[in-house]
Design an enzyme around this catalytic site. Structure first.
Site, PDB file in Angstrom:
ATOM      1  N   ASP B  22       0.873  -1.175   0.000  1.00 46.72           N
ATOM      2  CA  ASP B  22       0.000   0.000   0.000  1.00 46.72           C
ATOM      3  C   ASP B  22       0.911   1.226   0.000  1.00 46.72           C
ATOM      4  OD1 ASP B  22      -2.220   1.736   0.318  1.00 46.72           O
ATOM      5  OD2 ASP B  22      -2.019   1.687   2.494  1.00 46.72           O
ATOM      6  N   SER B  23       0.338   2.365  -0.306  1.00 42.43           N
ATOM      7  CA  SER B  23       1.104   3.605  -0.221  1.00 42.43           C
ATOM      8  C   SER B  23       1.546   3.885   1.215  1.00 42.43           C
ATOM      9  CB  SER B  23       0.256   4.771  -0.714  1.00 42.43           C
ATOM     10  OG  SER B  23      -0.946   4.849   0.022  1.00 42.43           O
ATOM     11  N   TYR B  54      -0.482   8.210  -2.321  1.00 44.38           N
ATOM     12  CA  TYR B  54      -0.514   8.107  -3.776  1.00 44.38           C
ATOM     13  C   TYR B  54      -1.728   8.859  -4.355  1.00 44.38           C
ATOM     14  CZ  TYR B  54       2.792   4.066  -3.735  1.00 44.38           C
ATOM     15  OH  TYR B  54       3.876   3.232  -3.589  1.00 44.38           O
ATOM     16  N   GLY B  55      -2.742   9.078  -3.524  1.00 46.23           N
ATOM     17  CA  GLY B  55      -4.085   9.437  -4.004  1.00 46.23           C
ATOM     18  C   GLY B  55      -4.202  10.719  -4.791  1.00 46.23           C
ATOM     19  N   CYS B  85      -4.223  -1.200  -2.068  1.00 47.51           N
ATOM     20  CA  CYS B  85      -4.327   0.249  -2.194  1.00 47.51           C
ATOM     21  C   CYS B  85      -5.192   0.485  -3.415  1.00 47.51           C
ATOM     22  CB  CYS B  85      -2.923   0.821  -2.407  1.00 47.51           C
ATOM     23  SG  CYS B  85      -2.872   2.556  -2.902  1.00 47.51           S
ATOM     24  N   ASN B  86      -6.293   1.185  -3.220  1.00 46.16           N
ATOM     25  CA  ASN B  86      -7.207   1.390  -4.350  1.00 46.16           C
ATOM     26  C   ASN B  86      -6.569   2.208  -5.454  1.00 46.16           C
ATOM     27  OD1 ASN B  86     -10.353   0.626  -3.842  1.00 46.16           O
ATOM     28  ND2 ASN B  86      -9.250   0.849  -1.924  1.00 46.16           N
ATOM     29  N   THR B  87      -5.812   3.236  -5.079  1.00 45.96           N
ATOM     30  CA  THR B  87      -5.206   4.092  -6.092  1.00 45.96           C
ATOM     31  C   THR B  87      -4.239   3.286  -6.951  1.00 45.96           C
ATOM     32  OG1 THR B  87      -5.391   5.947  -4.549  1.00 45.96           O
ATOM     33  CG2 THR B  87      -3.947   6.242  -6.432  1.00 45.96           C
ATOM     34  N   GLU B 164      -5.831   9.461   9.668  1.00 42.89           N
ATOM     35  CA  GLU B 164      -4.447   9.395  10.162  1.00 42.89           C
ATOM     36  C   GLU B 164      -4.246  10.291  11.382  1.00 42.89           C
ATOM     37  OE1 GLU B 164      -1.509   9.416   7.034  1.00 42.89           O
ATOM     38  OE2 GLU B 164      -2.264   7.433   6.493  1.00 42.89           O
ATOM     39  N   CYS B 196     -11.148   3.023  -0.734  1.00 43.25           N
ATOM     40  CA  CYS B 196      -9.806   3.371  -0.246  1.00 43.25           C
ATOM     41  C   CYS B 196      -9.595   2.496   0.974  1.00 43.25           C
ATOM     42  CB  CYS B 196      -9.746   4.852   0.118  1.00 43.25           C
ATOM     43  SG  CYS B 196      -8.229   5.328   0.989  1.00 43.25           S
ATOM     44  N   THR B 197      -8.414   1.884   1.076  1.00 43.28           N
ATOM     45  CA  THR B 197      -8.229   0.900   2.149  1.00 43.28           C
ATOM     46  C   THR B 197      -8.212   1.525   3.542  1.00 43.28           C
ATOM     47  OG1 THR B 197      -5.875   0.951   1.633  1.00 43.28           O
ATOM     48  CG2 THR B 197      -7.139  -0.899   0.788  1.00 43.28           C
ATOM     49  N   HIS B 198      -8.122   2.855   3.627  1.00 45.16           N
ATOM     50  CA  HIS B 198      -8.264   3.500   4.935  1.00 45.16           C
ATOM     51  C   HIS B 198      -9.720   3.483   5.422  1.00 45.16           C
ATOM     52  CE1 HIS B 198      -4.277   5.375   4.512  1.00 45.16           C
ATOM     53  NE2 HIS B 198      -4.398   5.859   5.719  1.00 45.16           N
TER      54      HIS B 198
END
Lengths: 282, 282
Positions: B22-23, B54-55, B85-87, B164, B196-198
């Protein structure tokens, strides 16, 4: 790979550009102040948009990024490096000053000097990224000038994303400002350093919250004054009479925020170039 | 530099780890789902914290980052690459699938399939980073499965910084959610992809705002199911009987958010290694 030799010898080629860099677009507040104060100088600006933001990253990574981007500016003949990013100023400027032969000016020293000048009650607040706050750079610099001054720092990681979203004057932003700054006001600061080059874009909302009794110290303006003084004292000011230009290079083409910044700052930017970072091998 | 050969031949060494990247730290939601579903598998996770997020970056930069981090995972013998990571899934997975010999699984396809499964009224909402929304990857994938479904996407650049900051359940975050999601609700979606994985870390606040009538599709869970199916169909599942482990490598040591994520996910992470990115020369 070694850092490239600076392209402009100190004595000659005074038409050489001033090299300015930031992790992204925020440093254009410094570029705008330089354009106003030094209209004859050419400015070469690099925004490291491929790795933005620096504010949550570690000292070693930020220092390496600073050396890489400075190397790109020197390869283009920069006569001076202006680190228009508080995080990189806090963490990369000392080593850059040791290793480069051109003058290196960050935003921390000018901001700290202006804060020492401004405070009446001897209590200065600093808002900045997490990395800048953790570095203790503003405290160190302020205490070097006057060890009696009390410094209270607050990391504000959400302010840059809010500015980049364009929510400069927004209830959400006001709520976040209240959360971050409430404690500093209660502590009794009378001066607030905007310790991130994005923050001058929030000046209105910040000023409205803290009120007129608190002086806002903007590192962009103070950094430009330091650059002016340095160029003059070293005889490095542009000797031409044509007006200078601002060239912008980004390490990643994605720059939704560039339009926001250009408009907010009334900046004239020509074609924007994109160049990937030249990494240094250690 | 070419990408290194994958360390594990497809037929053998089934104790080889699943490589996940992931980023930053958000992809640990996928790692947590994999740990629950595939407790015998070793997982090697790389968070590219030196270049996070990355987004907001461009397709070409994200694709290069994906190749670089995949190369690091393959050099450690990964038998499969999971792009958590979706992006990066939206922008790097197609090229990685062409160029690598190990299976490459992203989060977009599983999420899209689950959304197609979930919707009753044929109108799916997607929330994601700016880069993911601009890529159109969810629309493309959903329409490949069912061209009749209407897809409405909304970029939510502030949600990752809010998570975050640890403000998962906070009035500010609720206000931002309302701003971003209000329009999607008015359009009449009945399914919302957390693209988005967050975002699974915001599940509670998101669910409270959209209400029970709207199905939340979480790419972490669906991605883990796809990995499980892929490992079984290729005979690549771990043949050991010892329970697997999760090893985490970061490209920058600064990881304030790692603690937040570990606690929120109940993840057992041993020593965290730090390794700088190995850049590819083009």
């Amino acid at each position: 790979m070694e850092l490239p030799e600076q392209g402009a010898a100190l004595g000659g080629a005074m038409r050489a550009p001033i090299g300015v860099f930031d992790s992204g677009i925020g440093g254009l507040t410094v570029a705008a102040a330089l354009r106003r104060m030094l209209p004859l100088e050419d400015i070469l600006y690099i925004g490291d948009t491929a790795r933005v933001p620096y504010g949550g990253k570690s000292a070693s990574t930020i220092e390496r990024y600073g050396r890489e981007i400075s190397g790109m500016l020197l390869a283009e003949g920069a006569k001076m490096i202006v680190v228009a990013c508080n995080t990189a100023s806090a963490l990369a400027v000392p080593r850059l000053q040791q290793s480069l032969e051109v003058p290196v000016i960050g935003v921390i020293q000018p901001g700290a000097a202006a804060a020492v000048e401004a405070t009446r009650n001897g209590h200065v607040g600093v808002i900045a990224t997490r990395a800048t706050v953790q570095s203790g750079a503003y405290e160190r610099e302020i205490h070097r000038l006057n060890p009696e001054i009390r410094v209270s720092a607050q990391a504000c990681p959400l302010l840059v994303p809010l500015i980049e979203e364009g929510w400069m004057n927004d209830p959400v932003t006001r709520l976040v400002i209240e959360r971050y700054l409430g404690g500093l006001l209660e502590l009794g600061i009378d001066t607030l350093v905007l310790g991130c080059t994005h923050y001058p874009l929030l000046r209105e909302s910040l000023g409205a919250f803290v009120g007129e009794g608190i002086a806002l110290v903007d590192s962009a303006q103070n950094c430009a004054m330091r650059v002016d003084a340095e160029l003059k004292s070293r005889g490095m000011a542009s000797s031409g009479s044509d007006s200078g230009s601002l060239r912008v290079t980004l390490t990643d083409p994605s720059a939704a925020f560039l339009d926001v910044a250009q408009e907010a700052l009334g900046l004239e930017v020509g074609e924007v170039r994109v160049r990937p970072v030249q990494m240094l091998s250690e």
